[in-house]
Structures are given as structure tokens and as C-alpha cells.
Design an enzyme around this catalytic site. Structure first.
Site, PDB file in Angstrom:
ATOM      1  N   ASP A 178       0.901  -1.142   0.000  1.00  0.00           N
ATOM      2  CA  ASP A 178       0.000   0.000   0.000  1.00  0.00           C
ATOM      3  C   ASP A 178       0.939   1.189   0.000  1.00  0.00           C
ATOM      4  O   ASP A 178       1.577   1.484   1.014  1.00  0.00           O
ATOM      5  CB  ASP A 178      -0.871  -0.002   1.265  1.00  0.00           C
ATOM      6  CG  ASP A 178      -1.859   1.150   1.259  1.00  0.00           C
ATOM      7  OD1 ASP A 178      -1.464   2.272   0.879  1.00  0.00           O
ATOM      8  OD2 ASP A 178      -3.026   0.947   1.620  1.00  0.00           O
ATOM      9  N   HIS A 179       1.059   1.850  -1.131  1.00  0.00           N
ATOM     10  CA  HIS A 179       2.164   2.812  -1.239  1.00  0.00           C
ATOM     11  C   HIS A 179       2.023   3.992  -0.275  1.00  0.00           C
ATOM     12  O   HIS A 179       2.994   4.671   0.005  1.00  0.00           O
ATOM     13  CB  HIS A 179       2.381   3.259  -2.690  1.00  0.00           C
ATOM     14  CG  HIS A 179       1.434   4.293  -3.189  1.00  0.00           C
ATOM     15  ND1 HIS A 179       0.176   3.995  -3.639  1.00  0.00           N
ATOM     16  CD2 HIS A 179       1.545   5.642  -3.309  1.00  0.00           C
ATOM     17  CE1 HIS A 179      -0.432   5.104  -4.018  1.00  0.00           C
ATOM     18  NE2 HIS A 179       0.370   6.117  -3.824  1.00  0.00           N
ATOM     19  N   HIS A 241      -5.688   3.026   1.223  1.00  0.00           N
ATOM     20  CA  HIS A 241      -4.815   4.135   1.627  1.00  0.00           C
ATOM     21  C   HIS A 241      -5.368   4.920   2.828  1.00  0.00           C
ATOM     22  O   HIS A 241      -4.672   5.161   3.809  1.00  0.00           O
ATOM     23  CB  HIS A 241      -4.630   5.118   0.472  1.00  0.00           C
ATOM     24  CG  HIS A 241      -4.109   4.494  -0.784  1.00  0.00           C
ATOM     25  ND1 HIS A 241      -3.255   3.412  -0.792  1.00  0.00           N
ATOM     26  CD2 HIS A 241      -4.305   4.802  -2.094  1.00  0.00           C
ATOM     27  CE1 HIS A 241      -2.959   3.095  -2.045  1.00  0.00           C
ATOM     28  NE2 HIS A 241      -3.585   3.913  -2.853  1.00  0.00           N
TER      29      HIS A 241
HETATM   30  C1  BG6 Z   1      -3.477   4.890  -6.375  1.00  0.00           C
HETATM   31  C2  BG6 Z   1      -4.824   4.994  -7.009  1.00  0.00           C
HETATM   32  O1  BG6 Z   1      -3.410   3.760  -5.550  1.00  0.00           O
HETATM   33  O2  BG6 Z   1      -3.223   6.038  -5.597  1.00  0.00           O
HETATM   34  C3  BG6 Z   1      -4.910   6.238  -7.873  1.00  0.00           C
HETATM   35  O3  BG6 Z   1      -5.078   3.857  -7.810  1.00  0.00           O
HETATM   36  C4  BG6 Z   1      -4.544   7.453  -7.070  1.00  0.00           C
HETATM   37  O4  BG6 Z   1      -6.201   6.413  -8.437  1.00  0.00           O
HETATM   38  C5  BG6 Z   1      -3.213   7.227  -6.359  1.00  0.00           C
HETATM   39  O5  BG6 Z   1      -4.437   8.538  -7.964  1.00  0.00           O
HETATM   40  C6  BG6 Z   1      -2.908   8.364  -5.417  1.00  0.00           C
HETATM   41  O6  BG6 Z   1      -1.606   8.221  -4.976  1.00  0.00           O
HETATM   42  P1  BG6 Z   1      -0.733   9.484  -4.581  1.00  0.00           P
HETATM   43  O7  BG6 Z   1       0.534   8.899  -4.060  1.00  0.00           O
HETATM   44  O8  BG6 Z   1      -0.574  10.296  -5.836  1.00  0.00           O
HETATM   45  O9  BG6 Z   1      -1.530  10.198  -3.558  1.00  0.00           O
END
Ligand code: BG6
Length: 493
Positions: A178-179, A241
Site C-alpha cells: 500500500d504505497h 490508503h
Molecule cells: C493509487 C490509485 O493507488 O493512488 C490512484 O489507484 C490514485 O487512483 C493514487 O491517484 C494516489 O496516490 P498518490 O501517491 O498520488 O496520492
């Protein structure tokens, strides 16, 4: 042995994530001297070879990263490619000699990190096909498998997926990425809370009035309409997230910082979320979909006009929810969480709203005390409180004490994918989602999915606004308002 000497096998090597995130992350780790003995084996159906794969990755890196010809050449020499029909178990046999050759060449002792960067339909297939050739066993070096989100589509499919993967890989080998957990500022939340005596006594229902969590994006669905339509804001951002961020805000201090005790605390929060009732989904939830608008003089499409989106789609691009955590620390404290595409700014932030003084001594409108934790962009922490306005009388004015991450010297901060790839190679699962927490999160959101399925209301909102009016009404019921953050924090007090 903990070592990041390994072969990284990327399934879905010709896909978007590989050239946009994974290869750049590996390149930077290499450039910063974080990778020693390693090789990357790209795997996909496309008939590429080592040279053509290297060429493609080189082009991608030249577009997005700061490179020098020497580092680029040196990095690309570690890249290899093997075409495999990823749904045919027999074809995975091609990986056996390829991996043997690479482990011997780079002396990586059989250590292998598999990355499933493929459509989710292959998440159950790849482990089985690897196992058919003994490529999952740890007799000759560790074998780990990274699973990209989504981990399932709902509670039931998440469980099925888990069963499928667990047939061939044990939990200690599975890394669910989960980045958001790899973001420096999300981790900083833990340091802020648990390394300062100042906050802990205040961090509970006695002093906190409510918590706001916003994950706003200014972009629409771009080229990902096809994927997004099957997902929506709830599955794409909220279930993973934002619930992870909520868990970091709400969790108890772990006994020690290691993968299990940290993830025990996260799981406890997920299990303590008050189950959503029919009344909640009808009155404490708002789902929305953006419509066309003009933003900064430019025509912006509505969701239904986006490429890959059916013209009658009921997929939500916005969601706001009021929820509660049923435990001693948080009982009765509302958590307002919202996320959406095509909102006025790209900003992820947490606002802790503290209770006001028991009696307003100086003014009826004394400023609220707030702690604003800006996750991105312009990472910062801002404490807002009231001070006397200069001049006669005792009128209070809101002032802020701000800390900006950018002011922290020139420390090289790893991006989320860099950090998480490195952690997986080191065998540190602290920042990866554990199966129990993932299931608890799905269980919690299932009533929202059911509500949507049963024809629950999807409000419209104009692109470039803060979502449907219904979302304002949702929070206004308790006399509160959403913060309307801009993309930037105030520069000065
Ligand atoms: C991803 C989603 O996991 O996270 C995207 O699939 C979203 O739709 C993105 O734009 C948002 O990530 P960050 O790091 O740009 O907030």
C-alpha cells in the site's frame, strides 16, 4: 540472513506501473548505492528480449529521472527479460534456468522477490504457477511475493484471494503493498505521536473533538477509466490508503517497532471500527461523481465522458464518510474521511481538531486548536491556536506554528516505492498490510458496497469543486465544516 542481494522478478513488466514506478524506484536505489548484487527479470507475454526490454526501460528512465549515461548503462546491464504466457503453468518452466543463471551470475543465493504488477485476475494464478516449478520454496534462499492492490474486490473475493496465495506462499513471504505506508510523512505520523511526550496525553476522546482525513486529487481518471470504473473511490483510495492513514492516527503505541507489533496495532484499529449500519450508509455516507466543468478556462470532461467509462456508470469518484472507532481512546470521536478526484487541489492531510475551552473567557469566537498534518504535497505540520490580537481588548486571532519537511536539510528521502521495495528486499514487512487488517478493512466497507449495489444514491458534483453539497451537509449536521485546504501550506506564521 537479511540481505537485499536478490533477483527481482517483475510480472507485468510491459505494464504501466513497471516503467512509471518500479524501474525508476530501482534505478534510484541503485544510484544511491542501496542495491549491491541484484538483477531484475521482467516477465510478461510480450515477445521482448533483454535488449529490447533494456531499451524500453532506458527510454522510460530518461523521461522521468535524472540520469547520467554511466549510471544508466550500469543499471540497465542488470535488467533481463523473459517472455512467459502468464496463465500457462508449463510456460513458467522457462523461468527456472533463467533464474539459475541470474543467481549464479550475481551470487544472489536463490533470493527472489516476485512482484505481481499484473491485472488482479493473475494474483491467484502466478503463485500457483511458480509453485508448479518449485519457485516458491525457501530451501535455496528466500522467496517473497509482493501483491499490488487491490487485494480482492470485496470481503468475499479478498478472502478467496488470500486462500489462493496462502496455498503456495506463507504469510511471512507475502508483502501486500500500500504505497501510502511508504510515504515518509505517513511514517512521520508515528514518530510525531510516539516520540513526543507532548501529544500522547491529548491524543484521545478527552481532548480531541473530531478528526478529519482528506485525500483529494485534482486530476480525473485520466487514461485509467477502464480500471477505475470497476473500482471507484471507495476501493481505489478509501478501503486501503485512507483506512491505513486512519489507523496510523488512531493506533496504540506498539510495544516495539517491528512488523508484528506494529501490524497488531493497525489490525486492532481496523477491528474496532464501529460497523456501519443501514442508517450510517444512508446518512453518514456521501458518494459522488464529477460532472463536466470549466476549470481555469479549460473544459474538463465529466466522469461519464471519460475514455473507458460506460455512459451510464454509477461508479463514485468521491466519497465522504463519518465513522467512529469503538475503543477507550476514541469512543464518541467522529472521524470524517473524504476522498475524490477532480477536487480543487491535490492534497492529503489529517486535521486533529481539539476541543475548545470549557468556558469562553475572552471571546465567543475563539479560534479552534488544530493540528494539521500535511501528508502531501508540501509536507508539513502546522499547529493552529489563538493569540491576542494586538491592540486594545482581548480579541483572539488564529496563529500557526509551522514545520515544513523541506526545511530538514538535504536528507535524501526515499519515495514510497523506493522505500517499500527496499524493505521487501530486507525482509521488513512493517510497512506492508497484513492479512487480518486487510480483511477487517473489507468487512468494514462491505455495507458501503452493498448500499451502492442496492442502488444507493450517487450525487453529482461539478469538477473542480469540493464534492457534492451533501458532503457539506453531512459534516454540518454536527455544526462542523470541512477544511478547504489549498495545495500549499501557509509560508509564515
Ligand atoms: C493509487 C490509485 O493507488 O493512488 C490512484 O489507484 C490514485 O487512483 C493514487 O491517484 C494516489 O496516490 P498518490 O501517491 O498520488 O496520492
Amino acid at each position: 540472513m537479511q540481505t537485499n542481494n536478490n533477483c527481482i522478478v517483475i510480472f507485468g513488466a510491459s505494464g504501466d506501473l513497471t516503467h512509471r514506478k518500479l524501474i525508476p524506484a530501482l534505478y534510484n536505489l541503485f544510484k544511491f548505492g542501496r542495491l549491491n548484487q541484484f538483477s531484475v527479470l521482467g516477465v510478461a507475454r510480450s515477445e521482448l528480449n533483454d535488449d529490447t526490454f533494456r531499451e524500453k526501460m532506458r527510454e522510460a528512465l530518461l523521461e522521468t529521472e535524472e540520469t547520467t549515461p554511466e549510471t544508466l548503462d550500469a543499471f540497465c546491464s542488470h535488467l533481463y527479460y523473459q517472455a512467459v504466457n502468464t496463465s500457462d503453468a508449463a510456460d513458467y518452466g522457462k523461468l527456472v534456468p533463467r533464474l539459475e543463471e541470474l543467481h549464479t551470475k550475481y551470487q544472489t543465493n536463490g533470493n527472489t522477490l516476485y512482484y505481481m504488477s499484473t491485472p488482479p485476475s493473475l494474483y491467484g494464478v502466478i503463485p500457483e504457477c511458480l509453485a508448479a516449478h518449485g519457485l516458491n520454496t525457501e530451501e535455496d534462499g528466500w522467496k517473497r511475493i509482493i501483491v499490488e492492490k487491490p487485494f480482492g474486490y470485496d470481503e468475499k473475493t479478498a478472502q478467496e484471494l488470500d486462500v489462493q496465495i496462502h496455498r503456495f506462499f506463507e504469510e511471512h513471504q507475502i508483502y501486500r503493498i500500500d504505497h501510502y505506508l511508504g510515504k515518509e510523512t505517513v511514517q512521520n505520523l508515528l514518530v510525531l505521536r510516539f516520540s513526543n511526550g507532548l501529544f500522547e496525553p491529548l491524543w484521545n476522546r478527552n481532548y480531541i473533538d473530531y478528526v478529519e482525513i482528506t485525500g483529494a486529487e485534482a486530476i480525473g481518471v485520466e487514461e485509467r477509466g477502464g480500471y477505475y470504473d470497476g473500482s471507484g473511490a471507495m476501493r481505489d483510495m478509501f478501503q486501503n490508503h485512507l483506512l491505513q492513514v486512519l489507523a496510523m492516527v488512531a493506533m496504540e503505541p506498539p510495544a516495539i517497532i517491528n512488523a508484528n507489533s506494529m501490524r497488531d496495532e493497525v489490525a486492532k484499529v481496523m477491528h474496532s471500527l464501529r460497523p456501519l449500519t443501514q442508517d450510517d450508509v444512508e446518512h453518514n455516507l456521501v458518494l459522488g461523481q464529477y460532472t463536466a466543468a470549466e476549470i481555469d478556462g479549460k473544459e474538463v470532461k465529466g466522469y461519464l465522458q471519460e475514455k473507458g467509462v460506460p455512459s451510464n456508470s454509477r461508479t463514485e469518484t468521491f466519497m465522504a464518510l463519518r465513522c467512529e472507532i469503538e475503543n477507550w481512546r476514541w469512543a464518541g470521536v467522529p472521524f470524517y474521511v473524504r476522498t475524490g478526484k477532480r477536487l480543487p487541489a491535490r492534497v492529503t492531510e489529517i486535521v486533529i481538531h481539539f476541543k475548545t475551552t470549557p468556558h469562553p473567557v475572552f471571546s465567543q469566537n475563539a479560534p479552534e486548536n488544530k493540528l494539521i498534518i500535511r501528508i502531501q504535497p508540501d509536507e508539513a505540520i502546522s499547529m493552529r491556536f489563538g493569540l491576542k490580537k494586538p491592540g486594545a481588548g482581548f480579541e483572539a486571532k488564529e496563529v500557526s506554528m509551522d514545520f515544513r519537511y523541506a526545511d530538514l536539510a538535504d536528507e535524501q528521502v526515499l519515495t514510497a516505492y523506493e522505500r517499500l521495495l527496499l524493505d521487501a528486499m530486507k525482509g521488513d514487512a512493517t510497512l506492508f498490510a497484513r492479512t487480518d487488517a486487510v480483511h477487517a478493512a473489507w468487512k468494514f466497507v462491505q455495507p458501503i458496497l452493498d448500499y451502492k449495489e442496492a442502488g444507493g444514491r450517487i450525487y453529482e458534483y461539478e469538477a473542480g469543486t469540493w464534492g457534492p453539497i451533501a458532503a457539506e451537509k453531512l459534516i454540518a449536521k454536527s455544526g462542523r465544516v470541512w477544511r478547504k485546504p489549498s495545495g500549499k501550506m501557509k509560508k509564515k506564521v
